[in-house]
Design a protein around this motif. Structure first.
Motif, PDB file in Angstrom:
ATOM      1  N   ILE A 128       0.625  -1.111   0.001  1.00  0.00           N
ATOM      2  CA  ILE A 128       0.022  -0.110  -0.030  1.00  0.00           C
ATOM      3  C   ILE A 128       1.005   1.382  -0.097  1.00  0.00           C
ATOM      4  CG2 ILE A 128      -1.723   1.241   1.091  1.00  0.00           C
ATOM      5  CD1 ILE A 128      -2.841  -1.052   2.628  1.00  0.00           C
ATOM      6  N   ASP A 129       0.637   1.883  -0.879  1.00  0.00           N
ATOM      7  CA  ASP A 129       1.379   3.379  -1.113  1.00  0.00           C
ATOM      8  C   ASP A 129       0.541   4.519  -0.536  1.00  0.00           C
ATOM      9  OD1 ASP A 129       2.725   5.681  -1.685  1.00  0.00           O
ATOM     10  OD2 ASP A 129       2.815   5.055  -3.580  1.00  0.00           O
ATOM     11  N   THR A 130       0.837   5.139   0.673  1.00  0.00           N
ATOM     12  CA  THR A 130      -0.015   6.041   1.190  1.00  0.00           C
ATOM     13  C   THR A 130       0.764   7.498   1.002  1.00  0.00           C
ATOM     14  OG1 THR A 130       1.120   5.847   3.257  1.00  0.00           O
ATOM     15  CG2 THR A 130      -0.907   4.747   2.853  1.00  0.00           C
ATOM     16  N   SER A 131       1.780   7.581   0.390  1.00  0.00           N
ATOM     17  CA  SER A 131       2.608   8.809   0.248  1.00  0.00           C
ATOM     18  C   SER A 131       1.747   9.971  -0.294  1.00  0.00           C
ATOM     19  CB  SER A 131       3.981   8.625  -0.478  1.00  0.00           C
ATOM     20  OG  SER A 131       3.743   8.110  -1.684  1.00  0.00           O
ATOM     21  N   GLU A 132       0.931   9.770  -1.312  1.00  0.00           N
ATOM     22  CA  GLU A 132       0.382  10.865  -2.048  1.00  0.00           C
ATOM     23  C   GLU A 132      -0.845  11.331  -1.078  1.00  0.00           C
ATOM     24  OE1 GLU A 132      -2.603  11.537  -5.636  1.00  0.00           O
ATOM     25  OE2 GLU A 132      -0.953  10.067  -5.814  1.00  0.00           O
ATOM     26  N   ALA A 133      -1.396  10.285  -0.376  1.00  0.00           N
ATOM     27  CA  ALA A 133      -2.641  10.714   0.482  1.00  0.00           C
ATOM     28  C   ALA A 133      -2.084  11.338   1.738  1.00  0.00           C
ATOM     29  CB  ALA A 133      -3.220   9.315   1.003  1.00  0.00           C
ATOM     30  N   GLU A 134      -0.970  11.127   2.215  1.00  0.00           N
ATOM     31  CA  GLU A 134      -0.589  11.598   3.343  1.00  0.00           C
ATOM     32  C   GLU A 134      -0.208  13.165   3.214  1.00  0.00           C
ATOM     33  OE1 GLU A 134       2.644   9.191   4.801  1.00  0.00           O
ATOM     34  OE2 GLU A 134       1.445   7.568   5.278  1.00  0.00           O
ATOM     35  N   ARG A 135       0.075  13.589   2.063  1.00  0.00           N
ATOM     36  CA  ARG A 135       0.232  14.871   1.441  1.00  0.00           C
ATOM     37  C   ARG A 135      -0.822  15.824   1.517  1.00  0.00           C
ATOM     38  NH1 ARG A 135       4.715  12.550  -1.691  1.00  0.00           N
ATOM     39  NH2 ARG A 135       3.277  13.040  -3.435  1.00  0.00           N
ATOM     40  N   ILE A 136      -2.166  14.943   1.478  1.00  0.00           N
ATOM     41  CA  ILE A 136      -3.420  15.784   1.367  1.00  0.00           C
ATOM     42  C   ILE A 136      -3.534  16.672   2.694  1.00  0.00           C
ATOM     43  CG2 ILE A 136      -6.031  15.662   1.031  1.00  0.00           C
ATOM     44  CD1 ILE A 136      -4.929  13.237  -0.928  1.00  0.00           C
ATOM     45  N   LYS A 137      -3.855  18.022   2.487  1.00  0.00           N
ATOM     46  CA  LYS A 137      -4.184  18.511   3.479  1.00  0.00           C
ATOM     47  C   LYS A 137      -5.351  18.148   4.510  1.00  0.00           C
ATOM     48  CE  LYS A 137      -4.624  23.767   4.442  1.00  0.00           C
ATOM     49  NZ  LYS A 137      -3.942  23.670   5.885  1.00  0.00           N
ATOM     50  N   GLY A 138      -5.046  18.271   5.749  1.00  0.00           N
ATOM     51  CA  GLY A 138      -6.234  17.900   6.488  1.00  0.00           C
ATOM     52  C   GLY A 138      -6.211  16.316   6.995  1.00  0.00           C
ATOM     53  N   VAL A 139      -5.136  15.623   6.471  1.00  0.00           N
ATOM     54  CA  VAL A 139      -5.187  14.218   6.683  1.00  0.00           C
ATOM     55  C   VAL A 139      -4.203  14.111   7.891  1.00  0.00           C
ATOM     56  CG1 VAL A 139      -4.054  11.991   6.266  1.00  0.00           C
ATOM     57  CG2 VAL A 139      -5.372  13.477   4.565  1.00  0.00           C
ATOM     58  N   VAL A 140      -4.883  13.392   8.885  1.00  0.00           N
ATOM     59  CA  VAL A 140      -4.173  13.273  10.309  1.00  0.00           C
ATOM     60  C   VAL A 140      -3.461  11.872  10.409  1.00  0.00           C
ATOM     61  CG1 VAL A 140      -4.795  13.563  12.775  1.00  0.00           C
ATOM     62  CG2 VAL A 140      -6.109  14.796  11.233  1.00  0.00           C
TER      63      VAL A 140
ATOM     64  N   ILE B 106      -3.076   7.658   8.548  1.00  0.00           N
ATOM     65  CA  ILE B 106      -3.434   6.678   7.695  1.00  0.00           C
ATOM     66  C   ILE B 106      -3.174   5.522   8.287  1.00  0.00           C
ATOM     67  CG2 ILE B 106      -3.265   5.743   5.594  1.00  0.00           C
ATOM     68  CD1 ILE B 106      -2.711   8.713   4.402  1.00  0.00           C
ATOM     69  N   VAL B 107      -4.000   4.419   8.552  1.00  0.00           N
ATOM     70  CA  VAL B 107      -3.695   3.012   9.011  1.00  0.00           C
ATOM     71  C   VAL B 107      -3.816   2.187   8.054  1.00  0.00           C
ATOM     72  CG1 VAL B 107      -4.322   1.368  11.034  1.00  0.00           C
ATOM     73  CG2 VAL B 107      -4.093   3.921  11.537  1.00  0.00           C
ATOM     74  N   THR B 108      -3.163   1.196   8.063  1.00  0.00           N
ATOM     75  CA  THR B 108      -3.269   0.004   6.922  1.00  0.00           C
ATOM     76  C   THR B 108      -3.412  -1.348   7.621  1.00  0.00           C
ATOM     77  OG1 THR B 108      -0.926  -0.642   6.335  1.00  0.00           O
ATOM     78  CG2 THR B 108      -1.942   1.419   5.125  1.00  0.00           C
ATOM     79  N   CYS B 109      -3.719  -2.280   6.593  1.00  0.00           N
ATOM     80  CA  CYS B 109      -3.669  -3.728   7.050  1.00  0.00           C
ATOM     81  C   CYS B 109      -2.454  -3.960   7.789  1.00  0.00           C
ATOM     82  CB  CYS B 109      -4.483  -4.501   5.917  1.00  0.00           C
ATOM     83  SG  CYS B 109      -3.435  -4.497   4.566  1.00  0.00           S
ATOM     84  N   PHE B 110      -1.347  -3.513   7.280  1.00  0.00           N
ATOM     85  CA  PHE B 110      -0.165  -3.911   7.914  1.00  0.00           C
ATOM     86  C   PHE B 110       0.189  -3.410   9.053  1.00  0.00           C
ATOM     87  CE2 PHE B 110       0.330  -3.791   3.068  1.00  0.00           C
ATOM     88  CZ  PHE B 110       0.560  -5.174   2.959  1.00  0.00           C
ATOM     89  N   ASP B 111      -0.532  -2.529   9.744  1.00  0.00           N
ATOM     90  CA  ASP B 111      -0.509  -1.910  10.987  1.00  0.00           C
ATOM     91  C   ASP B 111      -1.080  -2.248  12.077  1.00  0.00           C
ATOM     92  OD1 ASP B 111       1.173   0.056   9.474  1.00  0.00           O
ATOM     93  OD2 ASP B 111      -0.614   1.201   9.176  1.00  0.00           O
ATOM     94  N   VAL B 112      -2.375  -2.907  11.917  1.00  0.00           N
ATOM     95  CA  VAL B 112      -3.262  -3.336  13.096  1.00  0.00           C
ATOM     96  C   VAL B 112      -3.117  -4.439  13.694  1.00  0.00           C
ATOM     97  CG1 VAL B 112      -5.184  -2.432  11.761  1.00  0.00           C
ATOM     98  CG2 VAL B 112      -4.727  -4.500  11.260  1.00  0.00           C
ATOM     99  N   PRO B 113      -3.131  -4.573  15.040  1.00  0.00           N
ATOM    100  CA  PRO B 113      -2.826  -5.849  15.702  1.00  0.00           C
ATOM    101  C   PRO B 113      -3.296  -7.177  15.227  1.00  0.00           C
ATOM    102  CG  PRO B 113      -4.379  -4.482  17.053  1.00  0.00           C
ATOM    103  CD  PRO B 113      -3.976  -3.686  15.657  1.00  0.00           C
TER     104      PRO B 113
ATOM    105  N   ALA C 172      -7.650  -0.258   4.761  1.00  0.00           N
ATOM    106  CA  ALA C 172      -6.994   0.599   5.276  1.00  0.00           C
ATOM    107  C   ALA C 172      -8.215   1.880   5.663  1.00  0.00           C
ATOM    108  CB  ALA C 172      -5.996   1.470   4.172  1.00  0.00           C
ATOM    109  N   ALA C 173      -7.686   2.889   6.553  1.00  0.00           N
ATOM    110  CA  ALA C 173      -8.415   3.685   6.964  1.00  0.00           C
ATOM    111  C   ALA C 173      -7.602   5.064   7.233  1.00  0.00           C
ATOM    112  CB  ALA C 173      -9.019   3.386   8.542  1.00  0.00           C
TER     113      ALA C 173
ATOM    114  N   ALA D 177      -6.518   8.691  -3.110  1.00  0.00           N
ATOM    115  CA  ALA D 177      -5.158   8.918  -3.362  1.00  0.00           C
ATOM    116  C   ALA D 177      -4.267   7.673  -2.733  1.00  0.00           C
ATOM    117  CB  ALA D 177      -4.646   9.925  -2.649  1.00  0.00           C
ATOM    118  N   ILE D 178      -4.626   6.782  -1.988  1.00  0.00           N
ATOM    119  CA  ILE D 178      -4.049   5.639  -1.568  1.00  0.00           C
ATOM    120  C   ILE D 178      -4.025   4.655  -2.558  1.00  0.00           C
ATOM    121  CG2 ILE D 178      -3.970   3.704  -0.014  1.00  0.00           C
ATOM    122  CD1 ILE D 178      -5.489   5.544   2.082  1.00  0.00           C
ATOM    123  N   LYS D 179      -2.922   3.980  -2.964  1.00  0.00           N
ATOM    124  CA  LYS D 179      -2.659   2.801  -4.046  1.00  0.00           C
ATOM    125  C   LYS D 179      -2.244   1.676  -3.416  1.00  0.00           C
ATOM    126  CE  LYS D 179      -0.655   6.373  -7.022  1.00  0.00           C
ATOM    127  NZ  LYS D 179      -0.330   7.418  -5.966  1.00  0.00           N
ATOM    128  N   VAL D 180      -3.225   0.690  -3.886  1.00  0.00           N
ATOM    129  CA  VAL D 180      -3.024  -0.597  -3.092  1.00  0.00           C
ATOM    130  C   VAL D 180      -2.509  -1.668  -4.439  1.00  0.00           C
ATOM    131  CG1 VAL D 180      -4.381  -2.592  -1.987  1.00  0.00           C
ATOM    132  CG2 VAL D 180      -5.027  -0.150  -1.705  1.00  0.00           C
TER     133      VAL D 180
END
Lengths: 164, 762
Positions: free
Chosen positions: B50-62, B64-71, B109-110, B125-128
């Motif tokens: 999952i590539d979140t780099s572009e999504a993270e640059r969007i103003k207002g985004v606090v 991003i959690v993906t399936c690779f992050d959750v317990p 992802a969320a 903007a998230i690329k999976v």
């Protein structure tokens, strides 16, 4: 930066001015800026009727009506129906008496369409009423008691008017 | 002259007609961060990256959690009471977000952002990158050798297989002269379509994760959020305000665990997760589509001798309520009709790559009734026996007792309900009259019965708790864990409390919202249980409360408690009905007394170890336009024996809603999936045909009131049964009109066109 615009309109009889995001729907403006939470969100694409309000005398799904379009308009929501001492209007009382309310989520939208129907002063047949109410979805009631509430209030108002 | 049995108006109606009633979104602070879920766009496969780099640059985004992050904590979601027996626990096959995606719409992802627009922009903007696997949408195909494996450890994707054999089927079918009716019936995937989509918000406070949610089952969701987050259950608090319908979809943990998790990774900040209508269809729960194979061996006189059922339930991608639904229907098959020789059943629940099947009003019985009641009419037609007579010959006998649940068929409910239905719809006359129709428009009349039970004992725990607090003015606060979801539970409980305590209804203040920190334990709205189960808790608690009130009255009046009672809010002497003091006087004295101050309260839990049958029927009258392949429903009645009615007007309203759902099930509703991609095709309220005012005739609801002997107030299931028999009644009316057996619900023009062509009608 989101663009904003000043919207001047009358909401439930009160003149208001507010800056809105140009992308916001009227539903968002009424709920978020004025906390008129009777305006419900059920689909946000104009399918379910839960967000219905009256704009210049006519019903609209406020979710597909841009907030900026409200400029200069007269908007009425369910919150406007109470009398000067907080008393219920006849159509609100009819929804209670006819057991036309269950979960209550579609109720405000239905009541506002009923207000439009009743204010027309016309007598409709039951089939016509069904057609006029068909823009609202309800999963709880099967519509039966809602139609009863509207029909009975219509008949009562018309007979009162004839009695005058 | 009690309050029970009166059609008092709903206690929540004034708030609901004025807009004062607060639902989850109305309560959320405007400062809430907005969460959105990224759903998979393939039906089956693995997330490679999952590539979140572009999504993270969007103003207002606090965040991003993906399936690779959750317990990596698998958890169950079904809204069942927890079982301390590991073998009876729900299957834990969910993660908060999934690398192995199992349906089109699975959660990958969320995004949490300051506003909805930024959140949605980031989602886009998230690329999976996926590794795609073959998928399967049909349960029978999923059971075949070589079908894609959806969950590890489930051979041939079979989540569960149960079977029974009453008598010896192989022997019973050997009786000479038996006629065999061997048919398949198909039911559709449908969705609950509560008008308020699921929504929840979460924040941390006082060492707890707090979740306010549109749910039917706050105490159960508390346990599941605890399990999913690996937290102590006591550190989770769930609040349930008014909800805009549930119908079983919200008898599941939906997005509460994810929303709670997102708040915890943001230092407890307020996060709101609001489903869109499209997501509700695609990524919540659906009613299981179940395919049935029914074989009946019957005598020429109509006697049922041997019956065999195979049921294949489409579970979709995750277990949720799992096999309980298919098994409930299979259980009804062996009880509703008397196969004298033998009755055999095999029920399979099978994983596939569609949205997970969960609870939905009727819990497997609308499916089973469509198949079985269609089948009974098909038998009647082959034998040339009137369908009503065939039912009366073979339906469950009065006095039948189920040794497992101890349910007993105490009354002749079926015949009593059928008689009322026949009279209302003028059955005999119309049956005769319509038989002469020959033109393009043909009229038909049909009926179906239903089997239901009340609550979940003995399969699961049944208990309910209640708390009462006496206020200074003689009014009482009433608090239960059982939830108001639109059905009128708050009103029914208020009526029970008023009657039991001897106070006017307006003196009962029910606390509608549940808060698991303060609401006594109970499991919530499902299984048509609350009026029955909650009734015991209200009755028991009110009697404790009354004893305490009268014992204080004894102190003030010096009269024995045995001569005292409460009537219309006054302490009376039962020997002369004299009012000794008002309850308000007593309550004020008790609270502020300098001699003996007492705050009078009561709280108790009642564990229910009984269950009750709830029976009835539907009659439907149709006009079938044969060239247009269209069915017009012109008249419909449901008749229920749900015991004594607590509130007749609300009971009627409940039946209307169930009939409406049955009409959609029979004629228009189905969630379709693209066979090439597994994508839902009509996950919106424009293309999914929910019935409107225009699709309903007058809905007639009538009752037979046989007082249920096991019940605190004589009542039993009414919540779900109204949705169970309408669709087969419509189907049987179409059969009566056209002579064509339609074995697939809903009876859309597409289905009718195929069948009418096959039968040479067009």
């Amino acid at each position: 930066m989101a663009q904003t615009k000043l919207v001047k309109c009358t909401i439930n009889g009160e003149y208001t001015e507010t800056m809105v995001d140009v992308r916001a729907s009227l539903t968002d403006m009424l709920r978020n800026d004025f906390r008129l939470t009777s305006v419900k969100k059920g689909c946000e694409v104009g399918e379910c009727g839960a967000c219905n309000v009256i704009i210049d005398g006519e019903c609209y799904n406020s979710c597909i009506y841009l907030a900026v379009w409200a400029d200069g308009k007269n908007i009425r929501t369910l919150e406007s129906l109470l009398g000067p001492n907080g008393e219920l209007s006849d159509i609100q009382q009819a929804f209670i008496d006819e057991a036309a309310v269950q979960c209550g989520f579609c109720t405000p939208g239905f009541i506002m369409t009923a207000v439009e129907i009743l204010e027309s002063g016309r007598r409709y047949t039951r089939d016509e009423l069904k057609k006029l109410l068909s823009g609202h979805l309800c999963r709880c009631t099967g519509y039966e008691n809602i139609i009863n509430a509207v029909e009975k209030t219509m008949n009562k108002r018309l007979s009162e008017r004839e009695g005058e | 002259m009690g309050i029970i049995g009166q059609s008092v108006t709903r206690v929540d109606a004034p708030d609901k007609v004025t807009g004062r009633a607060k639902y989850t979104d109305d309560l959320a602070d405007k400062s809430a961060l907005i969460a959105k879920v990224l759903h998979s766009t393939i039906a089956h496969g693995y997330v490679k990256s999952i590539d979140t780099s572009e999504a993270e640059r969007i103003k207002g985004v606090v965040k991003i959690v993906t399936c690779f992050d959750v317990p990596d904590i698998p958890f169950p979601t079904a809204g069942h009471p927890w079982s301390t027996d590991v073998h009876h626990q729900d299957i834990a096959d969910r993660l908060l977000l999934n690398r192995h995606v199992r349906y089109y719409g699975d959660d990958v992802a969320a995004v949490v952002a300051r506003d909805e627009v930024s959140a949605m922009q980031a989602i886009r903007a998230i690329k999976v990158e996926y590794e795609e696997l073959p998928f399967v949408l049909d349960p029978i195909e999923a059971m075949r050798d070589g079908a894609p494996q959806i969950h590890e450890g489930f051979d041939h994707n079979i989540l569960a297989h149960t079977s029974y054999e009453d008598g010896n089927y192989a022997e019973a079918v050997k009786e000479p002269g038996l006629i065999v009716i061997d048919k398949w019936y198909d039911t559709p995937t449908v969705q609950h379509c509560h008008i308020e989509n699921h929504i929840c918000y979460a924040y941390e406070e006082a060492g707890k994760i707090n979740v306010v949610s549109s749910t039917q089952i706050p105490h159960i969701v508390r346990r599941i959020v605890g399990q999913a987050l690996g937290r102590d259950w006591g550190s989770v608090r769930i609040v349930k305000p008014y909800i805009g319908g549930g119908f079983g979809n919200k008898q599941d943990a939906l997005y509460e665990p994810l929303c709670a998790y997102l708040s915890t990774v943001l230092g407890g900040r307020l996060v709101k997760l609001d489903m869109s209508r499209e997501e509700t269809f695609a990524s919540n729960r659906v009613r299981h589509a179940i395919r049935y194979h029914i074989v009946s061996h019957v005598r020429a006189d109509g006697t049922f001798v041997a019956g065999k059922l195979e049921a294949y339930s489409n579970q979709g991608a995750y277990a949720s309520h799992g096999h309980s639904i298919c098994a409930k229907g299979a259980g009804a098959f062996r009880q509703l009709y008397r196969y004298r020789g033998a009755c055999k059943g095999d029920a399979y629940t099978v994983y596939t790559n569609i949205a997970a099947g969960g609870a939905m009003r009727g819990y497997g019985i609308p499916q089973m009734m469509f198949a079985l009641e269609s089948h009974v009419d098909d038998i009647a037609r082959r034998l040339n026996i009137p369908p009503l007579r065939l039912r009366q010959m073979n339906l469950m006998e009065v006095g039948y007792k189920d040794n497992f649940s101890k349910n007993e068929n105490y009354f002749d409910s079926f015949n009593q309900c059928i008689k009322k239905g026949m009279e209302y719809i003028d059955y005999d006359r119309k049956l005769e009259e319509f038989s002469h129709d020959t033109g393009d428009i043909r009229r038909g009349i049909g009926m179906a019965v239903f089997w239901y039970n009340t609550a979940v004992w003995p399969i699961s725990l049944e208990s309910s708790s209640c708390r009462m607090v006496l206020n200074q003015d003689g009014s009482v606060q009433l608090q239960l864990a059982e939830t108001e979801i639109g059905q009128g539970a708050d009103t029914a409980f208020s009526q029970m409390a008023a009657e039991e305590l001897g106070i006017p209804l307006k003196k009962v203040h029910i606390i509608s919202a549940q808060d698991t920190d303060v609401t006594p334990f109970g499991t919530g709205a499902y299984a048509s249980r609350q009026t029955y189960v909650g009734g015991f808790a209200v009755q028991q608690t009110a009697r404790i409360m009354k004893e305490r009130i009268l014992s204080y009255a004894h102190e003030l009046t010096r009269m024995t408690v045995h001569n005292l009672d409460i009537e219309d809010g006054y302490i009376i002497n039962i020997n002369n009905s004299r009012r000794l003091m008002s309850l308000a006087e007593l309550a004020t004295t008790a609270l502020y007394s300098l001699e003996h101050s007492r705050h009078i309260t009561a709280e108790s839990t009642y564990q229910v170890k009984s269950n009750a049958y709830s029976f009835g029927c539907s009659f439907a009258e149709v006009e079938v336009d044969i060239p247009l392949c269209k069915v017009k429903l012109v008249n419909m009645i449901n008749v229920h024996d749900c015991g004594r009615l607590i509130n007749p007007a609300l009971a009627v309203a409940q039946v209307h809603g169930g009939m409406s759902m049955a009409i959609g099930y029979g004629l228009s509703e189905q969630l379709l999936y693209d066979k090439k991609t597994g994508r839902p095709l009509n996950n919106n309220l424009l293309d999914y045909k929910l019935s409107t005012t225009m699709d309903h005739p007058h809905l007639e609801a009538q009752f037979v009131e046989n007082y249920e002997p096991t019940s605190a107030y004589g009542t039993k299931a009414l919540g779900e049964p109204p949705a169970t028999s309408g669709a087969p009644a419509i189907r049987n009316a179409v059969l009566n009109a056209t002579g064509v057996e339609i074995d697939t619900a809903p009876l859309t023009p597409h289905v009718l066109f195929e069948r009418f062509r096959e039968e040479g009608l067009i």
